[in-house]
Design an enzyme around this catalytic site. Structure first.
Site, mmCIF file in Angstrom:
data_model
loop_
_atom_site.group_PDB
_atom_site.id
_atom_site.type_symbol
_atom_site.label_atom_id
_atom_site.label_comp_id
_atom_site.label_asym_id
_atom_site.label_seq_id
_atom_site.Cartn_x
_atom_site.Cartn_y
_atom_site.Cartn_z
ATOM 1 N N HIS A 120 -3.661 -42.771 -11.083
ATOM 2 C CA HIS A 120 -4.933 -42.261 -11.620
ATOM 3 C C HIS A 120 -5.970 -42.133 -10.498
ATOM 4 O O HIS A 120 -6.613 -41.087 -10.353
ATOM 5 C CB HIS A 120 -5.427 -43.214 -12.718
ATOM 6 C CG HIS A 120 -6.717 -42.817 -13.341
ATOM 7 N ND1 HIS A 120 -6.788 -42.240 -14.588
ATOM 8 C CD2 HIS A 120 -7.994 -42.918 -12.903
ATOM 9 C CE1 HIS A 120 -8.057 -41.999 -14.885
ATOM 10 N NE2 HIS A 120 -8.808 -42.408 -13.876
ATOM 11 N N GLU A 121 -6.107 -43.182 -9.715
ATOM 12 C CA GLU A 121 -7.137 -43.186 -8.673
ATOM 13 C C GLU A 121 -6.797 -42.237 -7.532
ATOM 14 O O GLU A 121 -7.703 -41.663 -6.913
ATOM 15 C CB GLU A 121 -7.368 -44.614 -8.161
ATOM 16 C CG GLU A 121 -7.792 -45.615 -9.228
ATOM 17 C CD GLU A 121 -8.976 -45.193 -10.089
ATOM 18 O OE1 GLU A 121 -9.833 -44.402 -9.623
ATOM 19 O OE2 GLU A 121 -9.065 -45.649 -11.241
ATOM 20 N N HIS A 161 -8.219 -38.936 -8.295
ATOM 21 C CA HIS A 161 -9.642 -38.885 -7.922
ATOM 22 C C HIS A 161 -9.790 -38.663 -6.417
ATOM 23 O O HIS A 161 -10.632 -37.873 -5.980
ATOM 24 C CB HIS A 161 -10.365 -40.177 -8.306
ATOM 25 C CG HIS A 161 -10.543 -40.377 -9.769
ATOM 26 N ND1 HIS A 161 -10.934 -39.375 -10.638
ATOM 27 C CD2 HIS A 161 -10.403 -41.496 -10.535
ATOM 28 C CE1 HIS A 161 -11.018 -39.857 -11.867
ATOM 29 N NE2 HIS A 161 -10.703 -41.143 -11.831
#
Length: 187
Positions: free
Chosen positions: A89-90, A93
């Site tokens: 997920h990160e 980003h």
């Protein structure tokens, strides 16, 4: 009381060491390797020290800190799958931050877009995860999950108060949900 505090500190130290070990294992995951390769191709290589285990006060699995790296909350993640999921997920980003020269995390629409992409592309909202969280609908569960999680994330951004978060998410939804880079399609 002192014994309890010492025990809690020892537990916290063990949790962080366990998390560091799980981070190293996650770095071998095919999806994590894929994302790191694409970050490097985009001009933003990330070394192993880009990932850190920390103790978190808030209920998050991890976070991306622009210019610093990715943190995984050792006191909130207890299974390998949770750590790999948080890193995936990160990394999305981080990829968004890398490719978006003018990405502004204080801009609610920018933040919403990256959260939409991370929620959709990381597998955060896979039906098995949703079932374990107690959220399950027959149709549309993935999009509903992404929306719910985007709004939760935006609520921690002081620039996204009130209806701004929902309005921003809705304004960028179609474009961001359909942007699957660096994947050819949503995994």
């Amino acid at each position: 009381m002192e014994e309890i505090a010492a025990f809690s500190s020892a537990d916290a130290d063990k949790a962080l060491k366990d998390c560091e070990r799980m981070i190293q294992k996650s770095l071998k995951s095919p999806t994590v390797r894929f994302l790191r390769e694409h970050l490097e191709k985009a001009g933003c290589p990330v070394q192993d020290n880009f990932f850190k285990a920390i103790k978190c006060d808030q209920f998050h699995a991890g976070g991306y800190l622009p210019g610093e790296g990715i943190v995984v909350c050792g006191n909130r993640t207890q299974m390998q799958d949770e750590v790999t999921q948080a890193i995936t997920h990160e990394l999305i980003h981080a990829f968004d931050d890398c490719r978006g020269a003018n990405l502004d995390w204080t801009d609610c629409a920018h933040h919403a877009c990256s959260e939409i992409r991370a929620g959709h592309l990381s597998g955060d909202c896979h039906y098995k995860r949703e079932l374990l969280r107690g959220f399950m609908t027959v149709r549309g569960h993935e999009q509903e999950c992404v929306k719910r999680r985007v709004l939760t994330s935006l609520s921690s951004n002081p620039f996204c108060s009130g209806s701004t978060a929902k309005d921003s998410m809705e304004a960028v939804w179609d474009v961001c949900y359909n942007d699957t880079a660096p994947f050819d399609r949503a995994p």
